[in-house]
Design an enzyme around this catalytic site. Structure first.
Site, short mmCIF file in Angstrom:
data_model
loop_
_atom_site.label_atom_id
_atom_site.label_comp_id
_atom_site.label_asym_id
_atom_site.label_seq_id
_atom_site.Cartn_x
_atom_site.Cartn_y
_atom_site.Cartn_z
N GLY A 53 20.72 30.89 8.17
CA GLY A 53 20.17 31.69 7.08
C GLY A 53 21.00 32.86 6.58
CD1 TRP A 55 26.34 31.79 3.62
CD2 TRP A 55 26.37 30.34 1.92
NE1 TRP A 55 27.61 31.28 3.52
CE2 TRP A 55 27.66 30.39 2.50
CE3 TRP A 55 26.14 29.48 0.85
CZ2 TRP A 55 28.73 29.63 2.00
CZ3 TRP A 55 27.20 28.71 0.35
CH2 TRP A 55 28.48 28.79 0.92
CG ASP A 82 19.39 23.60 7.49
OD1 ASP A 82 20.49 24.03 7.11
OD2 ASP A 82 19.27 22.84 8.48
CG ASP A 98 18.36 14.24 4.97
OD1 ASP A 98 19.22 14.64 4.16
OD2 ASP A 98 18.52 13.24 5.70
CG ASP A 126 27.99 27.03 4.44
OD1 ASP A 126 29.13 26.57 4.26
OD2 ASP A 126 27.70 27.83 5.34
CE LYS A 166 30.52 23.99 5.35
NZ LYS A 166 30.90 25.16 6.16
N1 SAM Z 1 25.04 28.76 5.22
C1 SAM Z 1 24.41 28.78 6.53
C2 SAM Z 1 24.36 30.21 6.98
O1 SAM Z 1 25.06 31.02 6.38
O2 SAM Z 1 23.59 30.51 7.90
C3 SAM Z 1 25.18 27.93 7.53
C4 SAM Z 1 25.04 26.47 7.24
S1 SAM Z 1 25.62 25.47 8.57
C5 SAM Z 1 27.35 25.61 8.39
C6 SAM Z 1 25.36 23.84 7.99
C7 SAM Z 1 23.90 23.45 7.90
O3 SAM Z 1 23.82 22.21 7.21
C8 SAM Z 1 23.21 23.23 9.25
O4 SAM Z 1 22.19 24.18 9.42
C9 SAM Z 1 22.61 21.82 9.12
O5 SAM Z 1 21.33 21.70 9.68
C10 SAM Z 1 22.59 21.63 7.63
N2 SAM Z 1 22.52 20.23 7.19
C11 SAM Z 1 23.36 19.22 7.53
N3 SAM Z 1 22.97 18.07 6.94
C12 SAM Z 1 21.86 18.37 6.21
C13 SAM Z 1 20.99 17.60 5.39
N4 SAM Z 1 21.21 16.30 5.20
N5 SAM Z 1 19.96 18.22 4.79
C14 SAM Z 1 19.73 19.54 4.99
N6 SAM Z 1 20.52 20.32 5.77
C15 SAM Z 1 21.56 19.75 6.38
#
Ligand code: SAM
Length: 301
Positions: A53, A55, A82, A98, A126, A166
């Site tokens: 969280g 961002w 997320d 998802d 991200d 990203k």
């Molecule tokens: N921007 C976030 C922060 O600043 O706290 C960090 C994000 S982290 C690098 C990547 C996130 O992508 C993870 O929390 C993961 O659960 C989520 N994620 C991966 N695949 C996903 C999907 N299909 N749907 C939703 N979230 C997904």
């Protein structure tokens, strides 16, 4: 003794702790904002793949906490999504799901209307898959997330809106970039100083959103849908012709007779390029954009 890159990383790690950010990733979004001013004047935003969280915290502190009145606060809409649950953040509505699933995309879209004042001004993503260590697989999965995020952005963004996401840079980055350039007048790939130099991650910064005339926004999942069927789903000729969504990394499935034998990464990019250029499915407008971006970006990847 000079500072190593590890020391440098610790600067953001320590600063995140001091300033109460949930992750050092916060600085990546802050640096994108410093470079491009993406948060200026924004009240309505979507944070895709938001956990834990940081961002969303940036959005909350910059868009919500700065409001002077309750009316101003009521006008702010921040939707965070997320797979994982997150602790609450002031001014942020959370959805768990998802983003590649139709139901999640629809839940997000449901928070925004069709009028300009009801649409989002900013979509950020991200997203990162669970990394397997197999580079091609990781890149492909990350591109799936990016395509899902882009398709959600096409459904919720107001004209002129901004999309930041990203991207794992690889040999097929140019092909995804081609698709983003169809929707955004300005496009850049940015590596913030807070992103580890050793990481292949960078961020696409797409601004001045503008739907092509006749294009009907739709939710895309390239893992599930055959792009040729999908492109025709809306019944729009423009969708069918102009915007063939492709998640890069595995274009083999596009050709039934896939007899490629590629060994070097550049062969892969060349192969993808040849598929698009030689296949009558792709219209001249798309080929033209692909050609331009391929030539520009292959030199930088
Ligand atoms: N921007 C976030 C922060 O600043 O706290 C960090 C994000 S982290 C690098 C990547 C996130 O992508 C993870 O929390 C993961 O659960 C989520 N994620 C991966 N695949 C996903 C999907 N299909 N749907 C939703 N979230 C997904």
């Amino acid at each position: 003794m000079g500072k190593t890159s590890k020391d440098k990383r610790d600067i953001y790690y320590r600063q995140a702790k001091e300033e109460g950010w949930r992750a050092r990733s916060a600085f990546k979004l802050l640096h994108v904002d410093e470079a491009y001013g993406i948060l200026n004047g924004v009240q309505r935003a979507v944070d895709l793949c938001a956990a834990p969280g940081s961002w969303s915290q940036v959005l909350s502190r910059k868009l919500y906490d700065t409001c002077q009145t309750d009316d101003e606060k009521a006008a702010v809409k921040i939707i965070a999504v997320d797979l994982q649950a997150m602790a609450p953040i002031r001014g942020v509505i959370q959805l768990q799901g998802d983003i590649t699933k139709q139901s999640t995309a629809e839940a997000i879209i449901g928070h925004f209307g069709d009028n300009k004042e009801d649409k989002a001004q900013l979509v950020v993503c991200d997203g990162a898959p669970d990394v397997t260590g197999v580079h091609e697989m990781d890149e492909y999965m990350q591109h799936q997330l990016l395509v899902a995020a882009l398709s959600i952005a096409t459904c919720v963004l107001e004209t002129g809106g901004t999309f930041v996401a990203k991207i794992f840079k690889g040999n097929a980055t140019w092909l995804l970039s081609s698709q983003m350039k169809i929707f955004f007048k300005k496009f850049d790939i940015y590596k913030p100083p807070s992103s580890r130099p050793s990481s292949i991650e960078a961020f696409v910064v797409c601004s001045d959103f503008c739907l092509p005339t006749g294009y009907i926004p739709q939710v895309i999942n390239t893992a599930r849908d055959d792009i040729r069927i999908l492109a025709q789903k809306t019944g729009s000729e423009v969708n069918r012709k102009l915007v063939p969504f492709i998640a890069c990394g595995d274009l083999g499935e596009l050709n039934e007779e896939d007899d490629r034998d590629t060994e070097k990464p550049n062969d892969e990019a060349q192969y993808a390029y040849d598929v698009v250029m030689s296949d009558a499915f792709y219209p001249p407008e798309f080929k033209e954009i692909v050609k331009q971006v391929y030539e520009e970006q292959l030199q930088i990847s």
